[in-house]
Write a protein that holds these residues in place. Structure first.
Motif, PDB file in Angstrom:
ATOM      1  N   PHE A 186      17.569   1.192  -8.109  1.00 53.33           N
ATOM      2  CA  PHE A 186      17.582  -0.193  -8.573  1.00 53.33           C
ATOM      3  C   PHE A 186      17.782  -1.179  -7.425  1.00 53.33           C
ATOM      4  O   PHE A 186      17.504  -2.370  -7.575  1.00 53.33           O
ATOM      5  CB  PHE A 186      18.646  -0.394  -9.645  1.00 53.33           C
ATOM      6  N   ALA A 187      18.251  -0.723  -6.286  1.00 56.90           N
ATOM      7  CA  ALA A 187      18.333  -1.595  -5.111  1.00 56.90           C
ATOM      8  C   ALA A 187      16.953  -1.962  -4.594  1.00 56.90           C
ATOM      9  O   ALA A 187      16.780  -2.973  -3.899  1.00 56.90           O
ATOM     10  CB  ALA A 187      19.141  -0.913  -4.008  1.00 56.90           C
ATOM     11  N   GLU A 188      15.940  -1.143  -4.935  1.00 54.55           N
ATOM     12  CA  GLU A 188      14.563  -1.381  -4.489  1.00 54.55           C
ATOM     13  C   GLU A 188      13.706  -2.054  -5.554  1.00 54.55           C
ATOM     14  O   GLU A 188      12.720  -2.727  -5.239  1.00 54.55           O
ATOM     15  CB  GLU A 188      13.906  -0.059  -4.092  1.00 54.55           C
ATOM     16  N   ASP A 189      14.051  -1.873  -6.834  1.00 55.74           N
ATOM     17  CA  ASP A 189      13.176  -2.334  -7.911  1.00 55.74           C
ATOM     18  C   ASP A 189      13.999  -2.515  -9.181  1.00 55.74           C
ATOM     19  O   ASP A 189      15.077  -1.929  -9.326  1.00 55.74           O
ATOM     20  CB  ASP A 189      12.056  -1.292  -8.140  1.00 55.74           C
ATOM     21  N   THR A 190      13.484  -3.306 -10.109  1.00 56.92           N
ATOM     22  CA  THR A 190      14.161  -3.489 -11.393  1.00 56.92           C
ATOM     23  C   THR A 190      13.703  -2.472 -12.426  1.00 56.92           C
ATOM     24  O   THR A 190      14.158  -2.501 -13.569  1.00 56.92           O
ATOM     25  CB  THR A 190      13.907  -4.900 -11.947  1.00 56.92           C
ATOM     26  N   GLU A 191      12.797  -1.571 -12.026  1.00 61.95           N
ATOM     27  CA  GLU A 191      12.295  -0.525 -12.916  1.00 61.95           C
ATOM     28  C   GLU A 191      12.408   0.808 -12.188  1.00 61.95           C
ATOM     29  O   GLU A 191      12.140   0.881 -10.988  1.00 61.95           O
ATOM     30  CB  GLU A 191      10.821  -0.773 -13.280  1.00 61.95           C
ATOM     31  N   ILE A 192      12.794   1.847 -12.916  1.00 61.10           N
ATOM     32  CA  ILE A 192      12.875   3.163 -12.286  1.00 61.10           C
ATOM     33  C   ILE A 192      12.107   4.191 -13.108  1.00 61.10           C
ATOM     34  O   ILE A 192      11.901   4.029 -14.314  1.00 61.10           O
ATOM     35  CB  ILE A 192      14.325   3.636 -12.080  1.00 61.10           C
ATOM     36  N   LEU A 193      11.694   5.240 -12.423  1.00 59.83           N
ATOM     37  CA  LEU A 193      10.998   6.364 -13.036  1.00 59.83           C
ATOM     38  C   LEU A 193      11.806   7.620 -12.732  1.00 59.83           C
ATOM     39  O   LEU A 193      12.255   7.814 -11.595  1.00 59.83           O
ATOM     40  CB  LEU A 193       9.588   6.494 -12.455  1.00 59.83           C
ATOM     41  N   ILE A 194      12.018   8.441 -13.740  1.00 55.35           N
ATOM     42  CA  ILE A 194      12.716   9.712 -13.546  1.00 55.35           C
ATOM     43  C   ILE A 194      11.736  10.822 -13.891  1.00 55.35           C
ATOM     44  O   ILE A 194      11.146  10.836 -14.978  1.00 55.35           O
ATOM     45  CB  ILE A 194      13.971   9.800 -14.432  1.00 55.35           C
ATOM     46  N   GLU A 195      11.523  11.743 -12.952  1.00 54.51           N
ATOM     47  CA  GLU A 195      10.506  12.783 -13.117  1.00 54.51           C
ATOM     48  C   GLU A 195      11.115  14.172 -13.008  1.00 54.51           C
ATOM     49  O   GLU A 195      12.042  14.404 -12.218  1.00 54.51           O
ATOM     50  CB  GLU A 195       9.410  12.628 -12.052  1.00 54.51           C
ATOM     51  N   SER A 196      10.540  15.093 -13.779  1.00 57.55           N
ATOM     52  CA  SER A 196      10.964  16.484 -13.697  1.00 57.55           C
ATOM     53  C   SER A 196      10.587  17.075 -12.344  1.00 57.55           C
ATOM     54  O   SER A 196       9.640  16.629 -11.694  1.00 57.55           O
ATOM     55  CB  SER A 196      10.335  17.299 -14.830  1.00 57.55           C
ATOM     56  N   PHE A 197      11.326  18.073 -11.931  1.00 56.34           N
ATOM     57  CA  PHE A 197      11.100  18.739 -10.652  1.00 56.34           C
ATOM     58  C   PHE A 197       9.971  19.753 -10.789  1.00 56.34           C
ATOM     59  O   PHE A 197       9.936  20.554 -11.730  1.00 56.34           O
ATOM     60  CB  PHE A 197      12.388  19.443 -10.220  1.00 56.34           C
ATOM     61  N   LEU A 198       9.036  19.704  -9.851  1.00 57.47           N
ATOM     62  CA  LEU A 198       7.943  20.668  -9.795  1.00 57.47           C
ATOM     63  C   LEU A 198       8.156  21.535  -8.563  1.00 57.47           C
ATOM     64  O   LEU A 198       8.186  21.024  -7.436  1.00 57.47           O
ATOM     65  CB  LEU A 198       6.593  19.957  -9.716  1.00 57.47           C
TER      66      LEU A 198
END
Length: 325
Positions: A186-198
């Motif tokens: 959130f220090a970089e953007d007001t939106e975040i994406l959380i992704e599963s580990f591949l």
């Protein structure tokens, strides 16, 4: 008569420093037998042409021109080397499009679409391209860690939705690491994406419009010394970048198919460099970089060189394609 080329660099994001390095590499490798390159620094505080003696000449934003030695200079093409906003997200490109100045990137809408990781993934999934599972949150929204773990598992990645060069990304291995990861993203953007580990082999592959043909470049295998391909691994030598990648013919065939499919599905033009992770023979798409790095450590120039395309020819081709189209 030589054409005037504005090499724009800098920008408004954490990627400013990288953009300046890339921009200077591009400036120094443009074929001066054909073009007159100009360094143009874009920041929130100023838009200036930087002359050879480091004098700053203000850009007239009404028509993107500058008066140098009492001569008004206009530009036949803009070479975009701004990573992050306003170059990679398309904002400044919409301005050039309104002024009818050709630029080396994809159209502004395509740039905005690919820069937004969530929207880019949504489009590509509709075209059958495999991706990691993901969840999306806005700043201030209630985030339930138990839901994240149940849907994505651990480890997983927390990343800003609109950012590049691995700024703000964390690999989360345990639930108590989420708080710090959210704060970093959130220090970089007001939106975040959380992704599963591949868990598989990571590769990067460029796709370009070269002499009127859309072609994939040789792929690069990424072997990070760190837990993932973070900023330190990308720019400070903490990774092995092996071109061509050590993958099978079947994997390479599948990678070319998916990389070209993604480029065309997003209606891209100019440069792109996409990241994939192989699970077996199947490449899973991570993200697309539409203003890939042009530093001496950067992947796209390495891949072009492996394809027999010197950097000067790569840059000249980008300018020619931009002006032609």
């Amino acid at each position: 008569m030589k054409q005037n080329i504005a090499v724009i660099m800098g920008g408004y994001s954490s990627e400013y420093k990288i953009s300046m390095i890339s921009g200077n590499v591009v400036f120094n490798h443009i074929n001066t037998d054909i073009y007159n390159p100009y360094k143009v620094i874009i920041t929130k505080e100023k838009w200036v042409v930087l002359t050879n003696d480091n004098t700053e000449i203000a850009i007239d934003k009404n028509d993107f021109s500058a008066v140098i030695n009492k001569t008004k200079i206009t530009f036949d093409c803009v070479f975009n080397v701004i990573h992050g906003t306003p170059g990679e997200d398309g904002k400044i490109l919409a301005y050039f499009e309104m002024l009818d100045i050709p630029h080396t990137s994809a159209p502004s809408y395509q740039m905005a679409l690919t820069f937004n990781k969530r929207d880019c993934l949504s489009v590509l999934r509709k075209h059958g391209i495999n991706t990691a599972k993901s969840l999306y949150y806005d700043k201030g929204q209630n985030i339930d860690v138990d839901t994240i773990v149940a849907e994505l598992g651990l480890p997983c990645f927390v990343k800003p939705n609109n950012a590049g060069s691995s700024f703000g990304i964390s690999k989360v291995n345990t639930a108590d690491q989420f708080k710090a990861a959210f704060e970093k993203a959130f220090a970089e953007d007001t939106e975040i994406l959380i992704e599963s580990f591949l868990d598989g082999t990571e590769v990067s592959i460029g796709v370009i419009n070269y002499q009127g043909n859309i072609i994939p470049l040789p792929a690069t295998e990424i072997v990070s010394e760190n837990d993932f391909f973070d900023y330190e691994a990308k720019y400070e030598g903490k990774s092995q970048e092996i071109t061509p990648a050590r993958i099978t013919e079947k994997q390479l065939e599948n990678l070319h198919t998916e990389a070209l499919k993604a480029y065309k599905a997003l209606n891209m033009s100019g440069f792109s460099r996409s990241e994939f992770i192989f699970i077996g023979d199947i490449p899973y798409f991570l993200e697309m970089n539409t203003v890939p790095g042009m530093t001496t450590e950067s992947l796209l120039p390495q891949q072009a060189q492996a394809a027999g395309i010197p950097l000067t020819d790569l840059l000249s081709n980008a300018i020619e394609m931009a002006i032609k189209n």
